[in-house]
Write a protein that holds these residues in place. Structure first.
Motif, PDB file in Angstrom:
ATOM      1  N   LEU A 207      47.216  40.413  51.913  1.00 32.35           N
ATOM      2  CA  LEU A 207      46.636  39.347  51.849  1.00 32.35           C
ATOM      3  C   LEU A 207      47.393  37.857  52.251  1.00 32.35           C
ATOM      4  CD1 LEU A 207      45.031  40.429  48.537  1.00 32.35           C
ATOM      5  CD2 LEU A 207      44.174  40.643  50.736  1.00 32.35           C
ATOM      6  N   VAL A 224      40.784  32.434  46.534  1.00 30.96           N
ATOM      7  CA  VAL A 224      40.670  33.863  46.583  1.00 30.96           C
ATOM      8  C   VAL A 224      40.360  34.629  45.225  1.00 30.96           C
ATOM      9  CG1 VAL A 224      41.852  36.179  47.204  1.00 30.96           C
ATOM     10  CG2 VAL A 224      42.299  33.962  48.356  1.00 30.96           C
ATOM     11  N   ASN A 225      39.087  35.029  45.124  1.00 33.17           N
ATOM     12  CA  ASN A 225      38.767  35.579  43.631  1.00 33.17           C
ATOM     13  C   ASN A 225      38.846  34.563  42.649  1.00 33.17           C
ATOM     14  OD1 ASN A 225      38.380  37.671  45.556  1.00 33.17           O
ATOM     15  ND2 ASN A 225      38.908  39.309  43.897  1.00 33.17           N
ATOM     16  N   ILE A 249      44.057  40.010  40.277  1.00 31.96           N
ATOM     17  CA  ILE A 249      42.603  40.172  41.073  1.00 31.96           C
ATOM     18  C   ILE A 249      42.399  41.490  41.728  1.00 31.96           C
ATOM     19  CG2 ILE A 249      42.317  37.937  41.684  1.00 31.96           C
ATOM     20  CD1 ILE A 249      43.184  38.229  44.388  1.00 31.96           C
ATOM     21  N   ALA A 251      39.789  44.300  43.967  1.00 27.04           N
ATOM     22  CA  ALA A 251      39.262  44.447  45.192  1.00 27.04           C
ATOM     23  C   ALA A 251      37.389  44.512  44.662  1.00 27.04           C
ATOM     24  CB  ALA A 251      39.233  45.643  46.023  1.00 27.04           C
ATOM     25  N   TYR A 253      38.067  41.592  47.680  1.00 25.71           N
ATOM     26  CA  TYR A 253      38.907  40.428  47.758  1.00 25.71           C
ATOM     27  C   TYR A 253      38.093  39.410  48.618  1.00 25.71           C
ATOM     28  CZ  TYR A 253      42.709  43.511  46.274  1.00 25.71           C
ATOM     29  OH  TYR A 253      43.328  44.400  45.654  1.00 25.71           O
TER      30      TYR A 253
END
Length: 312
Positions: A207, A224-225, A249, A251, A253
């Protein structure tokens, strides 16, 4: 009785001797010797012990063996004899070590360049064209930024009310810095990237590579999320998920990115890039372009502990 009858005939030997004596007398009494004595006569005259003494005194020499001619060498054999065994001096050894080090360095350099260019060598023509377009877009974006800064400089120099113009530019700069720092919301065109990880193989470094690639392509705001990504953002592995600035966080993502979509999407799809790396880990990646992306996750402004402004 006559004299012939009174004297008997002399033997033949005596008559021959008499003739020899008379001949010798006529030739100055020269006595002739035989010119050649046969070897048998000498052998007959030798005493029985003489041959052994002669053999002891004069040992018979054995015949010398004939020297065999040396075999004729070919050109290759003469070259091998001249080269091997090697006659190495200290100077030659030092030169050999230096040449070995130089060759090793060149080999390492070539190998590193080959690893760097291996992805591009196997790329298709369409991918290469897309990469070139992306580079052209980045160059154009930098040129536009340069022109914008030059325009601001000209406005400051030519404005009748420089103080007001400076205030406007300060507000605009604060807004831009707030977007980069994550303290204000942002809205604009961009992309949405979703990573499905059913196998749990996606890790934090993958990531992070995606974030770095998006920043290099000109992303201005990333979320991101529900976590805003800023310059100080860090990612860690956290169980089956990923930690972003300490926030865990899971998945799938979901990346919300504001920027030029024509630059962002190709940057993720380059050969050997983010998408191919994630697909090798059996993850599924989908990218959607949009003209209206909202990045509303905020970060609290934090005062630096040590850094201070140097302007007066």
């Amino acid at each position: 009785m006559s004299d012939h009858d009174e004297k008997p005939d002399k033997p033949a030997e005596e008559r021959g001797a008499a003739r020899d004596d008379s001949a010798g007398a006529g030739n100055g009494l020269r006595k002739e010797l035989p010119q050649e004595v046969p070897a048998q006569a000498h052998a007959a005259e030798e005493t029985p012990g003489e041959p052994e003494r002669r053999q002891t005194a004069e040992p018979r020499q054995a015949p010398e063996p004939k020297a065999e001619p040396e075999p004729r060498l070919t050109g290759r054999q003469r070259l091998v004899q001249g080269v091997w065994p090697p006659r190495v001096t200290r100077a030659q050894l030092i030169v050999a070590v230096l040449l070995f080090g130089l060759g090793f360095g060149l080999a390492v350099q070539v190998a590193s360049n080959s690893d760097t260019d291996s992805a591009l060598r196997g790329a298709r023509q369409e991918d290469l064209v897309r990469i070139l377009d992306e580079l052209d877009d980045r160059t154009q974006r930098l040129e536009d930024e340069k022109q914008g800064l030059e325009k601001q400089r000209d406005e400051l120099e030519n404005s009748s009310d420089q103080a007001e113009e400076a205030r406007k530019q300060t507000i605009e700069k604060e807004r831009q810095l707030g977007i980069l720092a994550g303290t204000v919301a942002a809205q604009g065109p961009g992309i949405t990237m979703t990573i499905q990880d059913t196998k749990g193989t996606v890790e934090a470094d993958m990531l992070l590579d995606a974030i770095q690639e998006l920043r290099a392509a000109g992303a201005e705001a990333i979320q991101v999320n529900g976590v805003r990504v800023v310059a100080s953002t860090y990612l860690t592995d956290s169980g089956k998920g990923v930690g972003v600035d300490g926030n865990k966080i899971n998945a799938p993502y979901r990346f919300k990115v504001i920027g030029k979509s024509q630059d962002l999407e190709p940057a993720l799809n380059i050969p050997g890039g983010v998408v191919q790396t994630l697909e090798k880990e059996q993850a599924t990646v989908t990218i959607e372009r949009s003209t209206d992306i909202v990045v509303d996750a905020l970060r609290a402004a934090k005062r630096p502990d040590y850094a201070r402004s140097s302007s007066q």
